[in-house]
Design an enzyme around this catalytic site. Structure first.
Site, PDB file in Angstrom:
ATOM      1  N   HIS A   1      -1.024   6.727  -1.063  1.00 39.15           N
ATOM      2  CA  HIS A   1      -1.784   6.930   0.164  1.00 39.15           C
ATOM      3  C   HIS A   1      -0.839   6.986   1.364  1.00 39.15           C
ATOM      4  CE1 HIS A   1      -5.087   4.382  -2.032  1.00 39.15           C
ATOM      5  NE2 HIS A   1      -4.909   5.565  -2.598  1.00 39.15           N
TER       6      HIS A   1
ATOM      7  N   TYR B   1       0.112  -6.711   3.926  1.00 34.21           N
ATOM      8  CA  TYR B   1       0.704  -5.736   4.827  1.00 34.21           C
ATOM      9  C   TYR B   1       0.117  -5.839   6.224  1.00 34.21           C
ATOM     10  CZ  TYR B   1      -3.343  -3.072   3.016  1.00 34.21           C
ATOM     11  OH  TYR B   1      -4.597  -2.658   2.610  1.00 34.21           O
TER      12      TYR B   1
END
Length: 469
Positions: free
Chosen positions: A69, A132
């Site tokens: 992605h 993240y």
């Protein structure tokens, strides 16, 4: 656990993708690490990317595989537990499209992933927690901007340790396109405000070959209107160039003009600066020699503002607001000449008619041609010059308005002796704005980042030969 290594960073085959080795301190109780540190990691090359959201992906089983992605934001990836094999593919439009990097990550590693780089991972242990930081908030609209690549693409050929036919993947990830069918992610765009003024028109010319620049006049974006700010999708942009200003120096001394000058040059710039901070934009703002009183013979970037009149005061206030943006360029010019009403064009018209004007001979500076201001702005952005304030006029001898007017007459084939000298006090009547006596700008800083403005005399000759004068 032994002595933890020092924090280090290294570049990779993908431009902007950075790999960090993190010190992990542990004993029989477990371990501790500093996962992200703006200051120390910034010193090692991590961009000040301004994270606004922290996400965690927990993966119960070894072999869980997610990606590839490419998202419309930057992200900083690390592990809270477990071990992964990470794969990254550059899906940005440009020469590095399709470049691949892969490595194994443990809690002692982290990766900075720039916007548009495809991100994927495969867990190598059960109970792996993948975390993240991102610098934009997730939304359904943002997801529509993703770019995807098939995990098994033969051109990227990411060497997954666990064959994909034995891995756990989502149906969506299995259906992503191969590299040849991927539409590369375009870079964020640049927005030019005040695009119909002299500098704005020059910016149209200088950025004519760049398809990712949008130009907005007041009709498209009114700096003073709240609806302009709320109606714009700021996520599309990385940079905004503010070439809009109230420049009617004498009118600014009236009650109506004073309000307009402060509204456009100060209050609106403050609102724009706030938007730049909130959306992590680079702000380029055009300043003026009128922020100084003209006492100094030559003005450097670190001189404190000392404006004489309302126009200069409102511009100084706008500069102060723009300077609060972490990524800012304040570009200070003087005596601007471009496509529009200006001193040189006025003098050229008088020369054509054989008029005999009186021009002040005790104000000194250099002309700033709009095309050179625009080219300097492009240079600052494209070279990622250090942020801050830059003087940007044309180069060459410092002259008075009278000397420049005489040169205009000469270049237009008229008698320079028709131009009479007059001092400022005799020329300007009561009610007009005070002017700085000296407006020359020190150009050593802009030269130091590789941009050398053209000599003002040479540019004046070219300008007067143009069809628009």
């Amino acid at each position: 656990m032994g002595h933890a290594p020092d924090l280090t960073s290294s570049t990779t085959s993908i431009p902007g993708l950075l790999l960090f080795r993190l010190p992990v301190h542990g004993d029989e109780r477990g371990w501790f690490k500093e996962n992200w540190n703006r200051a120390t990691m910034g010193a090692l090359g991590l961009p000040d990317f301004g994270p606004v959201q922290n996400n965690i992906s927990f993966n119960a089983l070894r072999g869980t595989t997610r990606g590839i992605h490419a998202e419309p934001w930057d992200k900083f990836v690390s592990l809270a537990s477990g071990r992964i094999f990470g794969g990254w593919v550059d899906l940005r439009d440009g020469a590095s499209f399709g470049t691949v990097f892969f490595c194994e990550l443990t809690p002692g590693d982290a990766v900075f992933v720039p916007r548009g780089v495809g991100n994927a991972f495969q867990t190598l242990e059960d109970n792996t927690a993948y975390t993240y930081l991102v610098n934009d908030h997730w939304s359904a609209g943002a997801q529509a901007e993703y770019t995807f690549l098939n995990l098994g693409d033969p051109d990227a050929a990411v060497p997954w340790p666990i064959p994909l036919n034995q891995a756990t993947m989502s149906a969506q990830d299995l259906g992503h396109p191969l590299l040849g069918a991927v539409k590369p992610m375009k870079p964020r765009r640049t927005l030019v405000l005040g695009a119909n003024g002299q500098v704005g028109r020059a910016l149209r010319q200088v950025f004519d070959d760049v398809e990712t620049v949008d130009f907005a006049g007041r009709e498209q974006f009114d700096l003073g209107s709240g609806s302009s700010y709320s109606g714009l999708d700021w996520r599309k942009y990385s940079t905004v160039i503010n070439a809009a200003a109230y420049t009617r120096v004498d009118a600014a001394e009236t009650s109506e003009g004073r309000a307009d000058a402060w509204r456009i040059n100060a209050a609106s710039v403050t609102r724009l600066a706030r938007a730049a901070v909130e959306h992590s934009l680079t702000l380029v703002h055009i300043s003026s020699d009128y922020v100084f009183d003209g006492t100094a013979r030559v003005h450097s970037e670190d001189e404190q503002p000392s404006p004489l009149g309302v126009y200069g005061q409102s511009k100084a206030a706008g500069d102060a607001a723009a300077a609060t943006v972490p990524r800012h360029y304040i570009v200070r010019s003087s005596w601007v000449v471009g496509d529009g009403a200006n001193f040189v064009r006025t003098m050229a018209g008088l020369a054509e008619r054989g008029a005999a004007p009186s021009v002040v001979d005790d104000q000194f500076g250099r002309l700033s041609f709009a095309v050179d201001i625009a080219a300097g702005i492009r240079h600052l952005l494209e070279t990622s010059a250090p942020y801050g304030t830059y003087n940007l006029s044309n180069d060459g001898p410092v002259q008075s308005w009278w000397e420049i007017a005489r040169e205009v007459y000469r270049l237009r084939g008229a008698d320079p002796e028709l131009v009479a000298p007059v001092d400022t006090e005799a020329y300007f009547k009561a009610g007009t704005a005070p002017r700085p006596r000296n407006s020359a700008l020190d150009l050593s800083k802009i030269r130091g980042v590789g941009y050398s403005p053209m000599d003002a005399g040479k540019r004046l000759t070219e300008y007067l030969q143009g069809p628009e004068v």
